[in-house]
Scaffold this motif. Structure first.
Motif, short mmCIF file in Angstrom:
data_model
loop_
_atom_site.label_atom_id
_atom_site.label_comp_id
_atom_site.label_asym_id
_atom_site.label_seq_id
_atom_site.Cartn_x
_atom_site.Cartn_y
_atom_site.Cartn_z
N THR A 1 8.16 12.08 13.73
CA THR A 1 9.51 12.54 14.09
C THR A 1 9.60 14.05 14.03
OG1 THR A 1 10.43 10.47 13.24
CG2 THR A 1 11.95 12.29 13.58
N LEU A 2 9.05 14.64 12.96
CA LEU A 2 9.09 16.09 12.82
C LEU A 2 8.32 16.78 13.94
CD1 LEU A 2 8.65 16.48 8.94
CD2 LEU A 2 10.74 16.85 10.29
N LEU A 3 7.15 16.24 14.30
CA LEU A 3 6.36 16.84 15.39
C LEU A 3 7.08 16.74 16.72
CD1 LEU A 3 2.76 15.59 14.48
CD2 LEU A 3 3.71 17.89 14.19
N ARG B 1 3.64 4.53 2.89
CA ARG B 1 2.65 5.27 3.70
C ARG B 1 3.05 5.24 5.17
NH1 ARG B 1 -1.93 3.25 6.21
NH2 ARG B 1 -3.59 4.79 6.66
N TRP B 2 3.56 4.10 5.65
CA TRP B 2 3.96 3.97 7.05
C TRP B 2 5.18 4.85 7.35
CZ3 TRP B 2 8.32 2.24 9.63
CH2 TRP B 2 8.18 2.00 11.00
N PHE B 3 6.17 4.85 6.44
CA PHE B 3 7.34 5.69 6.64
C PHE B 3 6.98 7.17 6.61
CE2 PHE B 3 9.74 1.83 5.49
CZ PHE B 3 10.68 1.86 6.50
N ARG B 4 5.97 7.53 5.77
CA ARG B 4 5.53 8.92 5.75
C ARG B 4 4.94 9.33 7.09
NH1 ARG B 4 2.62 8.64 1.55
NH2 ARG B 4 0.57 8.39 2.55
N GLY B 5 4.17 8.43 7.69
CA GLY B 5 3.64 8.73 9.03
C GLY B 5 4.72 8.81 10.08
N GLU C 1 -4.94 15.79 -0.02
CA GLU C 1 -5.26 14.38 -0.28
C GLU C 1 -4.21 13.43 0.30
OE1 GLU C 1 -5.57 14.10 -4.44
OE2 GLU C 1 -7.53 15.12 -4.57
N ILE C 2 -3.04 13.94 0.69
CA ILE C 2 -1.99 13.08 1.26
C ILE C 2 -2.31 12.78 2.71
CG2 ILE C 2 0.46 12.92 1.82
CD1 ILE C 2 1.04 14.77 -0.52
N ASP C 3 -2.22 11.51 3.14
CA ASP C 3 -2.47 11.09 4.53
C ASP C 3 -1.17 11.25 5.31
OD1 ASP C 3 -3.39 10.06 6.87
OD2 ASP C 3 -3.66 7.98 6.14
N TRP C 4 -1.09 12.41 6.01
CA TRP C 4 0.16 12.69 6.74
C TRP C 4 0.22 11.94 8.07
CZ3 TRP C 4 3.83 14.97 4.12
CH2 TRP C 4 3.51 15.78 3.04
N VAL C 5 -0.89 11.53 8.61
CA VAL C 5 -0.88 10.86 9.94
C VAL C 5 -1.55 9.49 9.83
CG1 VAL C 5 -0.74 12.91 11.36
CG2 VAL C 5 -2.96 12.22 10.46
N PRO C 6 -0.95 8.58 9.11
CA PRO C 6 -1.55 7.23 9.02
C PRO C 6 -1.39 6.47 10.34
CG PRO C 6 0.59 7.24 7.96
CD PRO C 6 0.32 8.68 8.35
N ASP C 7 -2.14 5.41 10.47
CA ASP C 7 -2.04 4.54 11.64
C ASP C 7 -0.75 3.74 11.53
OD1 ASP C 7 -2.32 2.97 13.82
OD2 ASP C 7 -4.24 2.04 13.21
N LEU C 8 0.18 3.96 12.48
CA LEU C 8 1.47 3.26 12.43
C LEU C 8 1.34 1.79 12.77
CD1 LEU C 8 3.85 5.90 14.06
CD2 LEU C 8 3.40 5.46 11.64
N GLY C 9 0.17 1.37 13.14
CA GLY C 9 -0.03 -0.05 13.41
C GLY C 9 -0.45 -0.83 12.17
N GLU C 10 -0.64 -0.12 11.06
CA GLU C 10 -1.07 -0.76 9.81
C GLU C 10 0.02 -0.61 8.74
OE1 GLU C 10 -4.68 1.01 8.65
OE2 GLU C 10 -5.86 0.24 10.37
#
Length: 522
Positions: A63-65, A54-58, A39-48
């Protein structure tokens, strides 16, 4: 049995009590970590939602990838093969001959063996047995200089000039002519190479070839080329645009431009109707070898209702060529043309009047001319007066615009009417002796803002008038050109003109050989 206030009914009772205590735990939902991770959004849109958790999580995911991808990069270190001993001797020279590297670093071109003890160095480099080259005659250049620059010796140049000048004038060889030259082996390095052959097209209808015979002398071979000189005649309807109609009919662009200039000198192009017909004839030559030479405009005409309205033929008069009308009258050039063909007998200024006997102002020029000679308008204009006018006799005045006007007096007959628009060179009357005149002549006046000025302040242009044999030849040439049918110059050449001609293109030569060597089937 009773203990601590609880009644225990044997072992079965204990099981019931345990099930009752565990039942609430069984009914409560257990957290599923896999479901929560999904349920966690690991790849959010960094433009939003920039700056949100949520943005820092993306950003952390990105960075990890990136770090993971960089850690998996392959190593670009060279891969060393097995060590082998360096070749030596002949094997080394053969390997060097096949190396792919710049020649400056020691490689050779292609597979070849390097020099060994069996190879001896030459004392001098050998010369080519013959040299084939192409030279072009430039504008302002001479035929002799072209040969000299190509390496032909002075003796051969003199002999070639003598042979060629006997077949055609050297000045007739046009700039841009290509010379195919072959030079032979020379006896020593200090001597010029002998000319083996020279081939070029001296004229449109003549090709010359100079070859060295077995005796060592140069001989000339003339190859006459059949040429069809039928002029190219093009006729058509003026339509909305004379230029476009003529070009659509196939007339060359330069010929159409010259045609418009000639017609515009006789009439206004805007006065032409769409139903009028244009008629132009161009000098046109076709060689049997396939080349075409388009020359100058020879005839320009405009027909209206099937009848000629303008007919202009280019004719050589003296040392120059100019356009003549069908009647043999030449074109006028300059601001004002001479009103009559004749010399000046009396100038502008004070003089004693030959009839009145006292001095008074002579406000014009008197021209000698025979009775009935045509009088021409000096330039384009509108007739302001035409009729009898006192001592002037029959008189015509033409206004040319800008305050300039001309007057013509003592006419025997007037050929213009008031309000008529006339063009330069148009006949407006004929020489006579009406009014105060002692003999047939033309009294010509020039006015500026209504006041007479000296006509000699403006240079006249003499109009040429063909007569006698010149007029007869002119009429004959005009009739010959008008007898040419439109498009006759584009008809196929007779087979006899092409039978003995060698094809000019390599593909045509190959086709001719195949056709000549083929045998009929069966």
């Amino acid at each position: 049995m009773k203990e601590s206030g609880f009644a225990v009914a044997g072992s079965s009772g204990e099981v019931v009590i345990a099930d009752a205590m565990v039942q609430p735990l069984r009914s409560a939902p257990l957290p599923d970590w896999r479901q929560k991770l999904s349920e966690i959004d690991w790849v959010p849109d960094l433009g939003e939602d920039i700056g949100s958790p949520r943005w820092f999580r993306g950003l952390a995911t990105l960075t990890l990838l990136t770090v993971g991808a960089l850690s998996l990069l392959p190593d670009f270190a060279p891969v060393y093969g097995a060590q082998s001993p360096m070749p030596a001797g002949t094997q080394l020279e053969e390997v060097r001959a096949q190396m792919i590297m710049p020649i400056a670093y020691g490689s050779d071109t292609g597979r070849r063996m390097a020099a060994n003890d069996s190879v001896r160095a030459l004392a001098a480099s050998p010369e080519r047995p013959r040299i084939e080259l192409t030279a072009t005659l430039g504008r302002g250049d001479s035929f002799a200089r072209v040969l000299q620059r190509a390496g032909v010796g002075s003796g051969d140049v003199d002999r070639v000039l003598g042979l060629v000048s006997g077949a055609t004038r050297l000045t007739d060889i046009e700039p841009g002519t290509t010379l195919e030259i072959v030079l032979g082996r020379r006896t020593s390095k200090n001597a010029a190479r002998p000319l083996e052959s020279l081939d070029f097209r001296a004229r449109f209808d003549l090709r010359l070839a100079v070859n060295r015979t077995e005796s060592g002398a140069l001989s000339l071979d003339r190859q006459q080329i059949m040429v069809d000189t039928t002029p190219l005649r093009i006729r058509g309807v003026v339509g909305q645009s004379l230029y476009r109609s003529a070009r659509a009919a196939g007339a060359p662009a330069e010929a159409v431009q010259n045609f418009l200039k000639v017609i515009a000198s006789r009439t206004s192009l805007s006065s032409l109707a769409a139903t009028d017909e244009f008629d132009l004839i161009v000098d046109y030559k076709r060689a049997a070898t396939g080349e075409v030479l388009v020359g100058d405009l020879m005839f320009a005409g405009i027909d209206r209702g099937g009848k000629p309205r303008i007919q202009m033929l280019k004719w050589n008069s003296g040392d120059s060529s100019q356009w003549f009308e069908a009647s043999g009258v030449g074109e006028s050039r300059g601001q004002l043309s001479r009103p009559v063909n004749g010399s000046i007998s009396s100038g502008f200024g004070m003089r004693r009047h030959p009839i009145l006997g006292y001095k008074r102002m002579h406000a014009g020029l008197d021209f000698k001319a025979g009775y009935g000679a045509p009088i021409f308008a000096a330039t384009n204009g509108v007739v302001a007066y035409a009729g009898r006018k006192g001592g002037y006799g029959n008189f015509v005045q033409i206004n040319h615009g800008g305050g300039i006007a001309t007057g013509y007096a003592h006419m025997s007959r007037i050929a213009a009417s008031p309000g008529q628009r006339v063009r330069q060179g148009q006949i407006i009357g004929y020489v006579g002796s009406t009014g105060l005149s002692t003999g047939p002549h033309l009294h010509y006046e020039l006015y500026r803002d209504g006041r007479p000025i000296n006509p000699l302040s403006i240079t006249f242009t003499q109009r040429a008038q063909l007569s006698g044999g010149d007029l007869s030849r002119f009429k004959g040439e005009l009739a010959r050109l008008k007898a040419v049918k439109p498009g006759a110059a584009l008809a196929p050449l007779p087979a006899s003109a092409r039978r003995n001609e060698e094809p000019q293109r390599e593909i045509d030569r190959i086709s001719a050989v195949k056709i000549g060597s083929s045998k009929p089937a069966g």
